[in-house]
Design an enzyme around this catalytic site. Sequence first.
Site, PDB file in Angstrom:
ATOM      1  N   HIS A 173     -21.030  51.593  -8.220  1.00 51.53           N
ATOM      2  CA  HIS A 173     -19.835  52.156  -8.853  1.00 51.53           C
ATOM      3  C   HIS A 173     -19.018  52.951  -7.842  1.00 51.53           C
ATOM      4  CE1 HIS A 173     -17.681  54.273 -12.223  1.00 51.53           C
ATOM      5  NE2 HIS A 173     -17.588  55.206 -11.299  1.00 51.53           N
ATOM      6  N   GLU A 174     -19.691  53.773  -7.041  1.00 53.80           N
ATOM      7  CA  GLU A 174     -18.983  54.597  -6.070  1.00 53.80           C
ATOM      8  C   GLU A 174     -18.403  53.748  -4.934  1.00 53.80           C
ATOM      9  OE1 GLU A 174     -18.232  57.539  -6.820  1.00 53.80           O
ATOM     10  OE2 GLU A 174     -19.535  57.567  -8.572  1.00 53.80           O
ATOM     11  N   HIS A 177     -15.027  52.542  -5.808  1.00 54.54           N
ATOM     12  CA  HIS A 177     -13.966  53.518  -5.531  1.00 54.54           C
ATOM     13  C   HIS A 177     -13.590  53.518  -4.050  1.00 54.54           C
ATOM     14  CE1 HIS A 177     -13.791  55.064  -9.526  1.00 54.54           C
ATOM     15  NE2 HIS A 177     -15.000  55.585  -9.520  1.00 54.54           N
ATOM     16  N   GLU A 258     -12.299  53.979 -13.872  1.00 54.70           N
ATOM     17  CA  GLU A 258     -13.731  54.077 -14.134  1.00 54.70           C
ATOM     18  C   GLU A 258     -14.262  52.790 -14.759  1.00 54.70           C
ATOM     19  OE1 GLU A 258     -15.764  56.530 -13.150  1.00 54.70           O
ATOM     20  OE2 GLU A 258     -13.964  57.267 -12.137  1.00 54.70           O
TER      21      GLU A 258
END
Length: 684
Positions: A173-174, A177, A258
């Site tokens: 997930h990070e 980003h 997100e």
Amino acid sequence: MAHSPFFQRQAKARRNTLLLVALFSTAVMLITLSVCVVGYMVTRSTTSALPFHHWLLTSHGLITAGASIALMGVGSLIRWIDLADGGRRVAEMVGAQPINPDTNDPLERRLRNIVEEMAIASGVAVPELYVMDQETGINAFVAGYSPAEAVMVVTHGALTQLTRDELQGVVGHEFSHILNGDMRLNVRLIALLAGILMIGQIGLFLARAGSYSGAVRTRRDSRGQFALGTLGLVLIVIGYAGVFCGRLIQAAVSRQRERLADASSVQFTRNPDGIGGALLKIGLQGSHLGTTRHASDMNHMCFGESTRMKFMGLLASHPPIEDRINALQPGLITRLRSRLRDTRSSEALRNTQAENSAQRQANASGHAPGNAPESTQTSTPASALGFADPAPFNTLANKGSGSPLAGNNRYRIAANTPMSVRVGQVYPGSENYAKDLLGQLPATCRGLIYTRAGAVQLSYSLLIADLPAEQQQRYLALLPAHSVVGHQEPILQKLLPTVTALGAAARFPLLELAMPALRKLDPSEQQQLIHNVKALAVADQNISLFELALTSFFSRHLSPRSGRAVAVKYRRFQPVLPALRQLFSLLARASADNPQQAQASFSQAMAGFGVSGDAVPKMLTSVSLRELSQALAELNKLSPLLKPAIIDASAECVSQNGHISVREYEMMRLVADQLDCPMPPLID
């Protein structure tokens, strides 16, 4: 022409900055009007009770409005300057502690192993890792201005309460980003929120000053302090309006990103249960940050909500947990809840934080590992913690053809497939390659790469690995003596066999693994390392393509301004044609068999940028290290949507008859890195 979604998302992230400025301006206007209303109530008796809209044009009104805007602007500017160094400063702001690359903590090593796999598979330099070691909530965030300078921060709760698959889901997930350009916007939003909250902070200061009682206080002083305190309370109320505006801005720019990052995590890991399980545990145990006063400022950056707030549905920066899990895969939340009931009781879940606290106290008091709670036993097998078991060294020189590290020295380029499609992507083959590489690194070699001295010697070994031993020693003798960045023969001899055995395809990933340790060098040591690398590159008076790319890589990433944001300066190719000429001249000459072939490759590359026929400039006969660095720096100032054309033209320059060599591709990856375009390994 189809390009990777990476470039569209990068461009969208930059456009969102304009949206952010518009929302910030609206919030400033509303807060300024609120302050002016207070000023109007205080001063209207001195201005003949003018209507409010007339009062705004008086000196009182203009001064009040101007002072409010100036205060908020100064507040944002101060924080903006404070965060100019990027992710490292954000991590320090929240009190996170750096994780040493050679850490012996098994949980930190598990995190580093996961992050390294993802970094190698995606072509991103390994982020600097930090831990908030007093936070028991499950959370994480990344910060920085470019993929190559990212910082990843995780809480202690995330390390202790998540399984390897769940932690891998959070890391995926990070990384989304990082690749999608969200970090730059997130850091700038922190600065803008600081300005919006400035009025409330001033109000808090005035309220405290108004409540102060000295030893001797006159009646006039009491009236003055009462008025000061009242003004402070009013400004605090207005400040809460600023908080409300700030939370709305966070929600506006964060929620959709997100959802995208959740979906990208599943794409990267191909395991929805991992991130789904992490989200479920957040729903049960929380993700709030309790040890930093910046928790609300960081809310939009974190994996889960970092602060408690009312009106959660309206002001939350993240979608509801159940919605996020259901969006990953239909029926996933039901399956995860059933699995959780089968493996751990609800009482155990409620007691997890108490166990973690007891474990930290036991570690601090020096208790033996055998006395630790079962959930954090340090005697857990390394394989269960996610460590790749290093293969014996002799297997490196005799790899089977099934290994991703083995194979031909040239890759076939699919027809009509632009190389830029690969930028910012993670492929199953790339992930297997990363795991295989880490698994085949000898434990001694891997440990050395995590140290400053070992990372420095690895840098030297990348440049001299193909040279005869006698020539290696002659070139190394050119380096000045130094305790850290000087030539250290014992360490170098432990690294050289591994670098040689793994081959050219592994050299860029090895460099990625070494970057966290190289960033820990002192500024003077970093500059000396750059000087030494250049000295080795020019020692034979014949600089190769790899040497040029490697020296440019070090010059950029170890410079004092490496963590600073690079602003878009060019939105068309015409101003950067001289830089393109230098880059394509270098690539064409380095990969062609003869001058005629080089000129043809150069002309074809330049034609893609509107330069053809008699307008094609003459190919340069040589390009210096400084010229290449300057050219790449100028090209990095292009709009993200223009960079794919450079990647594709570079691929055409170096490919011969539909093939590209391993070293040529790795050189392209180094060049792409200079343009903030991470490319994964190319697996045949």
